[in-house]
Design an enzyme around this catalytic site. Sequence first.
Site, PDB file in Angstrom:
ATOM      1  N   CYS A   1      16.322  40.135 -21.891  1.00 54.06           N
ATOM      2  CA  CYS A   1      17.261  39.884 -20.789  1.00 54.06           C
ATOM      3  C   CYS A   1      17.919  41.147 -20.253  1.00 54.06           C
ATOM      4  CB  CYS A   1      18.302  38.868 -21.228  1.00 54.06           C
ATOM      5  SG  CYS A   1      17.537  37.340 -21.790  1.00 54.06           S
TER       6      CYS A   1
ATOM      7  N   HIS B   1      27.576  40.911 -18.749  1.00 55.80           N
ATOM      8  CA  HIS B   1      26.400  40.117 -19.113  1.00 55.80           C
ATOM      9  C   HIS B   1      26.852  38.666 -19.261  1.00 55.80           C
ATOM     10  CE1 HIS B   1      22.415  39.299 -20.514  1.00 55.80           C
ATOM     11  NE2 HIS B   1      22.817  38.861 -21.683  1.00 55.80           N
TER      12      HIS B   1
ATOM     13  N   GLU C   1      30.745  41.252 -26.316  1.00 51.28           N
ATOM     14  CA  GLU C   1      30.894  42.015 -25.064  1.00 51.28           C
ATOM     15  C   GLU C   1      32.372  42.241 -24.742  1.00 51.28           C
ATOM     16  OE1 GLU C   1      28.976  40.387 -21.571  1.00 51.28           O
ATOM     17  OE2 GLU C   1      29.144  42.305 -20.516  1.00 51.28           O
TER      18      GLU C   1
ATOM     19  N   LYS D   1      26.964  34.561 -14.012  1.00 47.77           N
ATOM     20  CA  LYS D   1      26.059  33.561 -14.604  1.00 47.77           C
ATOM     21  C   LYS D   1      26.703  32.179 -14.571  1.00 47.77           C
ATOM     22  CE  LYS D   1      23.375  36.683 -17.548  1.00 47.77           C
ATOM     23  NZ  LYS D   1      24.010  37.995 -17.311  1.00 47.77           N
TER      24      LYS D   1
ATOM     25  N   HIS E   1      21.661  32.094 -16.196  1.00 50.49           N
ATOM     26  CA  HIS E   1      21.067  33.311 -16.749  1.00 50.49           C
ATOM     27  C   HIS E   1      19.622  33.384 -16.273  1.00 50.49           C
ATOM     28  CE1 HIS E   1      20.026  36.597 -19.137  1.00 50.49           C
ATOM     29  NE2 HIS E   1      20.422  36.210 -20.327  1.00 50.49           N
TER      30      HIS E   1
ATOM     31  N   PHE F   1      17.653  39.852 -26.214  1.00 52.61           N
ATOM     32  CA  PHE F   1      17.058  39.673 -27.539  1.00 52.61           C
ATOM     33  C   PHE F   1      16.450  41.013 -27.977  1.00 52.61           C
ATOM     34  CE2 PHE F   1      15.807  34.871 -27.760  1.00 52.61           C
ATOM     35  CZ  PHE F   1      17.139  34.535 -27.718  1.00 52.61           C
TER      36      PHE F   1
END
Lengths: 343, 440
Positions: free
Chosen positions: B199, B332, B343, B364, B369, B427
């Site tokens: 991502c 993110h 985060e 998002k 996402h 990931f």
Amino acid sequence: VSGAIQVAGVGAVSCAGWTATQLCEAVRTAAQLPAKELARPGWNHGLQVRQVPGANPRPAFFAHPRFRRTSPISLYAVAAALEALGPDRELIARRELKLGIVVCVMSGCVNYSRRFYDELLRDPSTASPLVFPETVFNAPASHIGALLNCTCINYTVVGDAGTFLQGLAMAADWLQEGRVDGCLVIAAEEADWLTSEAARLFEEKIILGDGAGALYLKASSGSAQLKAVTDSHLFLNRQDRNCAALKMKAELPELAGRVLLCDSATGFADLDAAEINAWKNWSADRVSVKKTLGEGLAASSAWQCVFAVDSLRSKKHDAATISVLGSNQQAIGAVFSCESCRE
Amino acid sequence: MPPGGCPGWASAVPAFDFSSGGSLSLRVLFPRPWQEKGSPRVVITGAGVVTAFGAGWKKNADGFRTGRTAFQPVSLFDTSKHRAKVAAEVTFNGDFPETRLRRPQLRRLDRASKLLLLAASEAWEQARWEASDGLPVVLGTTSGGMALGQDFYRQALAHPQTHFKQATRVVHYQCQRQALDLCDAFGFSGPLTLIANACASGTNSIGHAWELIRHGRAERVLTGGYDSLSELVFTGFDSLQALSTTQCRPFDHQRDGLALGEGAAVLALETLESAQRRGAVILGEIIGYGAATDAHHLTQPHPEGDAALASMNEATRVAGITPDQVGYINAHGTGTPLNDSAEALAINRWSGEAVSRMRVSSTKASIGHTLGAAGSIEAVICLMSLREQWLPPTSTLQTIDPACRFQLVTKPEEARVDCALSNSFGFGGANATVILRRWQ
């Protein structure tokens, strides 16, 4: 030009075994390595592959928690990486060496992708959360980074076999920019009936091979050096494989001395036609690693480079030209030489 | 002999002329001439975007500026056995831009390719670039044409002796084919670099493209990210219980997961000198990029956000700015408990004394996402924010997680923004940050 790029180490896993030495010996002797049958659901016969044999003895890293559930591609990639790194692994662990990592794949983590999708088709509510993360393209790169405790830049790049040479150029850039002190470039694939069947749609008798190859690059002189990587000549509407191959060939320099051509020929006339045409006037030594190891997709070009570098180090040749015609993206070439290896 | 019918033959010259002691070709990948004049400034002259809000800058700017959400029940596959049922799907209205693609190529375009081409077409037109040889393309994706891979597998199982359309699926499943279609569509010749860092791919691709220009490897680069929804990926996140079963609420104290979306964004990047020489409209500037790897876990971030912090620190160091100069952070912010807490800590640590003034949101909450597209789409959202001087909200936020010591934007608002920072994490421990500056 800001400096030389040295190949500080090589590593390989292939159907010949878990070391670069085994790969080179098998290619040099044109060994007839046995193919194995992978069961294909719905067929009464299997699909032939040149698969990596079981590791004996088991490498120590298999015991790391990250590798309890990984699929073969990660094991191959790590084994090749560690062999290429050699003693520098300790420097990385002590944070005395900044290591960049570029992992190149074409098919990638297909074993677990197939397995996860199969579980999904049976019942999505029971599909395994342990399997899914291992389907992601950058799973092998992540495992290498974790094992080495390496927090620097780490890219997974997808494409056909030529991608490995692009990865070498990317690593060379990072080294010349001073972003990293060393860079591992790895290509890896794993065998699966799904990819074998897919490949057979384009050449019925083709045999896929699996494994990995790795080059460890550093910004210094000495030993074998990466001298050039050509532009990537794409297969486009306005540029067929033949044109792409000829342009790649034209960009490669004329080399003096004992020069080895390490090409990507498979032994199948239709697949090899453009490459054969591009190199029809070549009269010096030539080797086609796929004819021994099988079609290793992205890993194939790494094997070509591993063999070429070994040939320079063992003083059999002064320079080596790599020619890669990927299956569906690009023609690209590279040159390695070794002044200090000359007799 | 020069072969007939090979375009650009004259440009093929030896990569490195050993006999002359080192003359170099500009086009080869290595060795390349070293940047002698200092790093050029890199500007954006085209930006295209497709999300569940629709195709194009205006539809998306309207959506983010008003804080709408774009989720709906998934229509592309059956979700009756999944925990989550919604996603932010793109609706194709049938209009497709004029390109150089041949009719058979157009027929074979999969969903992901269409998203990519729609976004690229907008960027291409805006930049007013001409077809040419040697335009590098750097794209990020997580799964390319996954839906075609699924079709291939289902047919291979259901009809093991039938290969009808299987070869086409094999070819078009692969992301290099989608990128080659992009080259054919606009008449340029690469090279292609396809970064698959989960991502973070969409930010890594922009960062890598930016570095190619900054280090003198190219004068212009087309870059971006794309991903379409697929059953495999949706089920994967569902199996991890990472998908929200209520509503995706990034940085909310009660957040329970992410929602998936799909889309694409493409940026035309070039040197400032090139843009000014052409008289191009400059939309913004990219001034910093950082990337770091989290060795902690395959799917979970380091709980203190160490790699996220390293990525943000590197981006600001390279940009030559301090955190207090950043007027907006597009986080993110997936909405998963672990991502957002890590985060939040990373942003707190990175901001230092400026933390209480730092404006942060996660878009998002509006479009889900979009995986490999996320970083590129969010860079375009930052560009919108910089050009039009507004901040997009985290539109679903109800109760702010007390870990957030910064100011979360909860409602659309006008604001003066000179620099915007976008984070993407993925990931495998991939972390990437890009910083954009307003062009005035």
